[in-house]
Write an enzyme that holds these catalytic residues in place. Structure first.
Site, PDB file in Angstrom:
ATOM      1  N   THR A 128     -12.295  -6.193   2.632  1.00  0.00           N
ATOM      2  CA  THR A 128     -11.157  -6.242   3.722  1.00  0.00           C
ATOM      3  C   THR A 128     -12.048  -6.916   5.184  1.00  0.00           C
ATOM      4  OG1 THR A 128     -10.122  -4.865   4.961  1.00  0.00           O
ATOM      5  CG2 THR A 128     -12.928  -4.005   4.543  1.00  0.00           C
ATOM      6  N   ASP A 129     -10.338  -7.045   6.036  1.00  0.00           N
ATOM      7  CA  ASP A 129     -10.520  -7.540   7.330  1.00  0.00           C
ATOM      8  C   ASP A 129     -11.325  -6.867   8.369  1.00  0.00           C
ATOM      9  OD1 ASP A 129      -8.389  -6.630   7.100  1.00  0.00           O
ATOM     10  OD2 ASP A 129      -7.108  -7.307   8.122  1.00  0.00           O
ATOM     11  N   GLU A 130     -10.631  -5.323   7.721  1.00  0.00           N
ATOM     12  CA  GLU A 130     -11.277  -4.402   8.625  1.00  0.00           C
ATOM     13  C   GLU A 130     -13.223  -4.234   9.381  1.00  0.00           C
ATOM     14  OE1 GLU A 130      -9.664  -0.182   8.035  1.00  0.00           O
ATOM     15  OE2 GLU A 130      -7.778  -1.797   7.335  1.00  0.00           O
ATOM     16  N   TYR A 153     -14.288   3.867   6.523  1.00  0.00           N
ATOM     17  CA  TYR A 153     -14.378   2.884   5.121  1.00  0.00           C
ATOM     18  C   TYR A 153     -15.023   1.428   5.801  1.00  0.00           C
ATOM     19  CZ  TYR A 153     -11.430  -0.711   2.722  1.00  0.00           C
ATOM     20  OH  TYR A 153     -10.537  -1.655   1.913  1.00  0.00           O
ATOM     21  N   LYS A 157     -18.028  -1.283   3.428  1.00  0.00           N
ATOM     22  CA  LYS A 157     -17.260  -2.222   2.627  1.00  0.00           C
ATOM     23  C   LYS A 157     -17.862  -3.389   3.349  1.00  0.00           C
ATOM     24  CE  LYS A 157     -14.426  -3.238   0.028  1.00  0.00           C
ATOM     25  NZ  LYS A 157     -14.140  -3.432  -0.850  1.00  0.00           N
TER      26      LYS A 157
HETATM   27  P1  NAD Z   1      -7.261   1.332  -5.051  1.00  0.00           P
HETATM   28  O1  NAD Z   1      -7.796   2.899  -4.172  1.00  0.00           O
HETATM   29  O2  NAD Z   1      -5.157   1.067  -5.153  1.00  0.00           O
HETATM   30  O3  NAD Z   1      -7.855   1.157  -6.108  1.00  0.00           O
HETATM   31  C1  NAD Z   1      -9.207   1.746  -6.409  1.00  0.00           C
HETATM   32  C2  NAD Z   1      -9.836   1.450  -7.940  1.00  0.00           C
HETATM   33  O4  NAD Z   1     -11.485   1.748  -7.606  1.00  0.00           O
HETATM   34  C3  NAD Z   1      -9.540   2.801  -8.405  1.00  0.00           C
HETATM   35  O5  NAD Z   1      -8.352   2.234  -9.968  1.00  0.00           O
HETATM   36  C4  NAD Z   1     -10.549   3.528  -8.587  1.00  0.00           C
HETATM   37  O6  NAD Z   1     -10.073   4.463 -10.147  1.00  0.00           O
HETATM   38  C5  NAD Z   1     -11.318   2.553  -8.820  1.00  0.00           C
HETATM   39  N1  NAD Z   1     -13.028   2.906  -8.253  1.00  0.00           N
HETATM   40  C6  NAD Z   1     -12.929   4.165  -7.148  1.00  0.00           C
HETATM   41  N2  NAD Z   1     -14.477   4.885  -7.489  1.00  0.00           N
HETATM   42  C7  NAD Z   1     -15.244   4.005  -8.386  1.00  0.00           C
HETATM   43  C8  NAD Z   1     -15.903   3.974  -8.990  1.00  0.00           C
HETATM   44  N3  NAD Z   1     -17.276   5.148  -8.158  1.00  0.00           N
HETATM   45  N4  NAD Z   1     -16.428   3.664 -10.141  1.00  0.00           N
HETATM   46  C9  NAD Z   1     -15.435   2.834 -10.716  1.00  0.00           C
HETATM   47  N5  NAD Z   1     -14.169   3.030 -10.251  1.00  0.00           N
HETATM   48  C10 NAD Z   1     -13.886   3.665  -9.188  1.00  0.00           C
HETATM   49  O7  NAD Z   1      -8.086   0.530  -3.745  1.00  0.00           O
HETATM   50  P2  NAD Z   1      -7.036  -1.058  -3.627  1.00  0.00           P
HETATM   51  O8  NAD Z   1      -6.057  -0.923  -2.496  1.00  0.00           O
HETATM   52  O9  NAD Z   1      -6.069  -1.445  -4.454  1.00  0.00           O
HETATM   53  O10 NAD Z   1      -8.061  -1.620  -2.976  1.00  0.00           O
HETATM   54  C11 NAD Z   1      -9.541  -2.540  -4.422  1.00  0.00           C
HETATM   55  C12 NAD Z   1     -10.739  -3.433  -3.291  1.00  0.00           C
HETATM   56  O11 NAD Z   1      -9.301  -4.244  -2.273  1.00  0.00           O
HETATM   57  C13 NAD Z   1     -10.968  -3.118  -2.061  1.00  0.00           C
HETATM   58  O12 NAD Z   1     -12.633  -3.027  -2.773  1.00  0.00           O
HETATM   59  C14 NAD Z   1     -10.465  -2.446  -1.358  1.00  0.00           C
HETATM   60  O13 NAD Z   1     -11.990  -2.368  -0.319  1.00  0.00           O
HETATM   61  C15 NAD Z   1     -10.492  -4.181  -0.767  1.00  0.00           C
HETATM   62  N6  NAD Z   1      -9.055  -4.095  -0.037  1.00  0.00           N
HETATM   63  C16 NAD Z   1      -7.465  -3.642  -0.095  1.00  0.00           C
HETATM   64  C17 NAD Z   1      -6.874  -3.974   0.922  1.00  0.00           C
HETATM   65  C18 NAD Z   1      -5.559  -3.027   0.705  1.00  0.00           C
HETATM   66  O14 NAD Z   1      -4.990  -3.549   1.732  1.00  0.00           O
HETATM   67  N7  NAD Z   1      -5.757  -2.428   0.335  1.00  0.00           N
HETATM   68  C19 NAD Z   1      -6.648  -4.886   1.622  1.00  0.00           C
HETATM   69  C20 NAD Z   1      -8.132  -5.201   1.565  1.00  0.00           C
HETATM   70  C21 NAD Z   1      -9.171  -5.341   0.767  1.00  0.00           C
HETATM   71  O1  TDX Z   2       1.519   8.012   7.456  1.00  0.00           O
HETATM   72  C1  TDX Z   2       0.786   6.431   8.320  1.00  0.00           C
HETATM   73  N1  TDX Z   2       1.221   6.716   9.806  1.00  0.00           N
HETATM   74  C2  TDX Z   2       0.298   5.507  10.546  1.00  0.00           C
HETATM   75  O2  TDX Z   2       1.182   5.238  11.312  1.00  0.00           O
HETATM   76  C3  TDX Z   2      -0.130   6.070   7.520  1.00  0.00           C
HETATM   77  C4  TDX Z   2      -0.756   5.939   6.596  1.00  0.00           C
HETATM   78  C5  TDX Z   2      -0.351   4.710   8.538  1.00  0.00           C
HETATM   79  N2  TDX Z   2      -0.133   5.070   9.426  1.00  0.00           N
HETATM   80  C6  TDX Z   2      -0.448   3.497  10.435  1.00  0.00           C
HETATM   81  C7  TDX Z   2      -2.290   3.264  10.098  1.00  0.00           C
HETATM   82  C8  TDX Z   2      -2.090   1.595  10.645  1.00  0.00           C
HETATM   83  O3  TDX Z   2      -2.346   1.559  11.393  1.00  0.00           O
HETATM   84  O4  TDX Z   2       0.183   2.518   9.601  1.00  0.00           O
HETATM   85  C9  TDX Z   2      -0.879   1.298   9.456  1.00  0.00           C
HETATM   86  C10 TDX Z   2      -1.526   0.528   8.151  1.00  0.00           C
HETATM   87  O5  TDX Z   2      -2.278   2.142   7.252  1.00  0.00           O
HETATM   88  P1  TDX Z   2      -2.607   2.315   6.179  1.00  0.00           P
HETATM   89  O6  TDX Z   2      -1.748   1.803   4.914  1.00  0.00           O
HETATM   90  O7  TDX Z   2      -3.660   3.501   6.069  1.00  0.00           O
HETATM   91  O8  TDX Z   2      -3.755   0.994   5.653  1.00  0.00           O
HETATM   92  P2  TDX Z   2      -4.608   0.534   6.877  1.00  0.00           P
HETATM   93  O9  TDX Z   2      -5.940   1.401   6.878  1.00  0.00           O
HETATM   94  O10 TDX Z   2      -4.560  -0.810   8.129  1.00  0.00           O
HETATM   95  O11 TDX Z   2      -6.007  -0.465   5.998  1.00  0.00           O
HETATM   96  C11 TDX Z   2      -5.220  -1.011   4.718  1.00  0.00           C
HETATM   97  O12 TDX Z   2      -5.429  -2.131   4.803  1.00  0.00           O
HETATM   98  C12 TDX Z   2      -6.482  -2.615   4.421  1.00  0.00           C
HETATM   99  C13 TDX Z   2      -5.807  -0.798   3.740  1.00  0.00           C
HETATM  100  O13 TDX Z   2      -5.415   0.817   3.313  1.00  0.00           O
HETATM  101  C14 TDX Z   2      -7.689  -1.126   3.449  1.00  0.00           C
HETATM  102  O14 TDX Z   2      -7.336  -0.639   2.224  1.00  0.00           O
HETATM  103  C15 TDX Z   2      -7.746  -2.478   3.800  1.00  0.00           C
HETATM  104  O15 TDX Z   2      -9.225  -2.788   3.565  1.00  0.00           O
END
Ligand code: NAD
Ligand code: TDX
Length: 347
Positions: A128-130, A153, A157
């Site tokens: 992630t960019d975080e 988190y 990562k």
């Molecule tokens: P998600 O939470 O929707 O899915 C995560 C999956 O991992 C689920 O299916 C869960 O069951 C599985 N999992 C969790 N713990 C596990 C374990 N111990 N063993 C096996 N499986 C397990 O997450 P996502 O949003 O699809 O993110 C996927 C990946 O991309 C993550 O590594 C996250 O850090 C990264 N990522 C997410 C975002 C975003 O915006 N969602 C952005 C950048 C990077």
């Molecule tokens: O209820 C809410 N109200 C609110 O204002 C929630 C859930 C979020 N927010 C704000 C927080 C953030 O500034 O919205 C923005 C986006 O929040 P999230 O959807 O929780 O995402 P963020 O915290 O930015 O992280 C996401 O992007 C990077 C993903 O959850 C991560 O897994 C990924 O790595």
């Protein structure tokens, strides 16, 4: 190519599994997922019977299980997405994030090193960019921005990214890492901003905006992230990091106004109806102000670029949630209500 995809039942993982199963009929694709609250086999209904696909339920932090699986299967490559992914949950339960994101990743690296033929594939770590921390008003994260994670988190990562890079250097493992901005799209668990707000607007519940709603995120359509993962897995250079972003920055409150307006139209409600649900609540602890990604390396080297505008992507996303009522009803019943109450009711 025998390819292990971890976390394939989650949001991004299910899009990656679908793309690979459909595009590479000659691959053997194994999806390993623990099926936590965020993992859902309903996300994969359309590919579950494909002859090049198999699902294995398991936990990446279970060392014994992982070693046995790798010894038996002899994968060529790994695309590692399994993770605890929600920042708010990491604030209440940081250890879950250490177990899955750090220990789970190291278990996979050890098993990959011990049992895989390193000449035929690679270990691709999805991040992630975080990990780069927060930006002020100016500038973008590049691949050489120093790591400065601010939430449990992002610390987990960042740690896993460092382990992958260290294993590459120390043991010569072929690896690649990508760091992506905020994804949105179908099948995202409604704890993240966009699906949570779609669900709340639909059910006329308050829209909890953290702080003043002035934080900025860069948003990328999940299908475009999956396309990037495909090109990086196949054509990226070993030992490299690629940033992936949508070149699409939105202040939260502006995004919420757009979402409210599109929802009013789609639900045939008078313009302005959904905005009345906006409720400012206590800010997230350690809330990063701004993320912005420079993806020029990926674009120049591998020819990738986002395929949709945000307005189009958001509209398709809303349509999916409105058309998939059963999916949304299933994931918002049971345990979800406890999470929601703890997170929002007294906030
Ligand atoms: P998600 O939470 O929707 O899915 C995560 C999956 O991992 C689920 O299916 C869960 O069951 C599985 N999992 C969790 N713990 C596990 C374990 N111990 N063993 C096996 N499986 C397990 O997450 P996502 O949003 O699809 O993110 C996927 C990946 O991309 C993550 O590594 C996250 O850090 C990264 N990522 C997410 C975002 C975003 O915006 N969602 C952005 C950048 C990077
Ligand atoms: O209820 C809410 N109200 C609110 O204002 C929630 C859930 C979020 N927010 C704000 C927080 C953030 O500034 O919205 C923005 C986006 O929040 P999230 O959807 O929780 O995402 P963020 O915290 O930015 O992280 C996401 O992007 C990077 C993903 O959850 C991560 O897994 C990924 O790595």
């Amino acid at each position: 190519m025998k390819l292990l995809i971890t976390g394939g039942a989650g949001f991004i993982g299910s899009h990656v599994v679908r793309l690979f199963v459909n595009k590479y009929p000659g691959y053997e694709i194994i999806n390993l997922d623990k099926l936590t609250y965020a993992g859902n086999l309903e996300n994969l209904k359309d590919v579950e019977d494909a002859s090049n696909y198999r699902f294995v339920k398991g936990d990446i932090s279970d060392l014994d299980f992982i070693n046995k699986l790798f010894e038996k299967e002899k994968f060529n490559g790994v695309i590692h997405l399994a993770a605890e992914s929600h920042v708010d949950r990491s604030i209440t339960n940081p250890l879950d994030f250490v177990e899955t994101n750090v220990i789970g990743t190291v278990n996979l690296l050890n098993a990959y090193k011990a049992y895989c033929d390193l000449s035929t594939g690679r270990f691709y770590h999805i991040s992630t960019d975080e990990v780069y921390g927060e930006l002020g008003d100016e500038g973008k994260f590049t691949e050489s921005t120093p790591y400065h994670p601010n939430s449990p988190y992002s610390a987990s990562k960042a740690s896993s990214d460092h382990f992958v890079r260290a294993y590459g250097t120390t043991y010569n493992l072929p690896y690649v890492i990508s760091n992506c901005s905020n994804n949105y799209g179908s099948h995202q668990f409604p704890e993240k901003l966009i699906p949570l707000f779609i669900h709340n607007i639909k059910t006329r519940k308050p829209l909890p905006v953290y702080g003043k709603g002035e934080n900025i995120r860069d948003w990328l359509w999940v299908n475009d992230h999956a396309r990037a993962i495909d090109v990086i897995y196949h054509n990226g250079r070993n030992g490299e990091t690629y940033n992936i972003g949508g070149n699409n920055e939105w202040k939260n409150i502006d995004l919420i106004h757009l979402l409210c307006s599109q929802m009013d139209q789609k639900l045939n409600r008078p313009e302005g109806t959904s905005e009345q649900l906006i409720t400012y609540v206590k800010d997230r602890a350690g809330h990063d102000f701004r993320y912005a990604i420079d993806s020029s390396k990926l674009m120049a080297e591998l020819g990738w670029e986002p395929s949709v505008t945000f307005e189009e992507g958001l509209s398709k996303t809303i349509d999916w949630y409105l058309e998939n009522k059963e999916w949304l009803d299933h994931v918002t019943s049971g345990e979800y209500q406890n999470y929601y109450n703890e997170q929002y009711v007294l906030r």
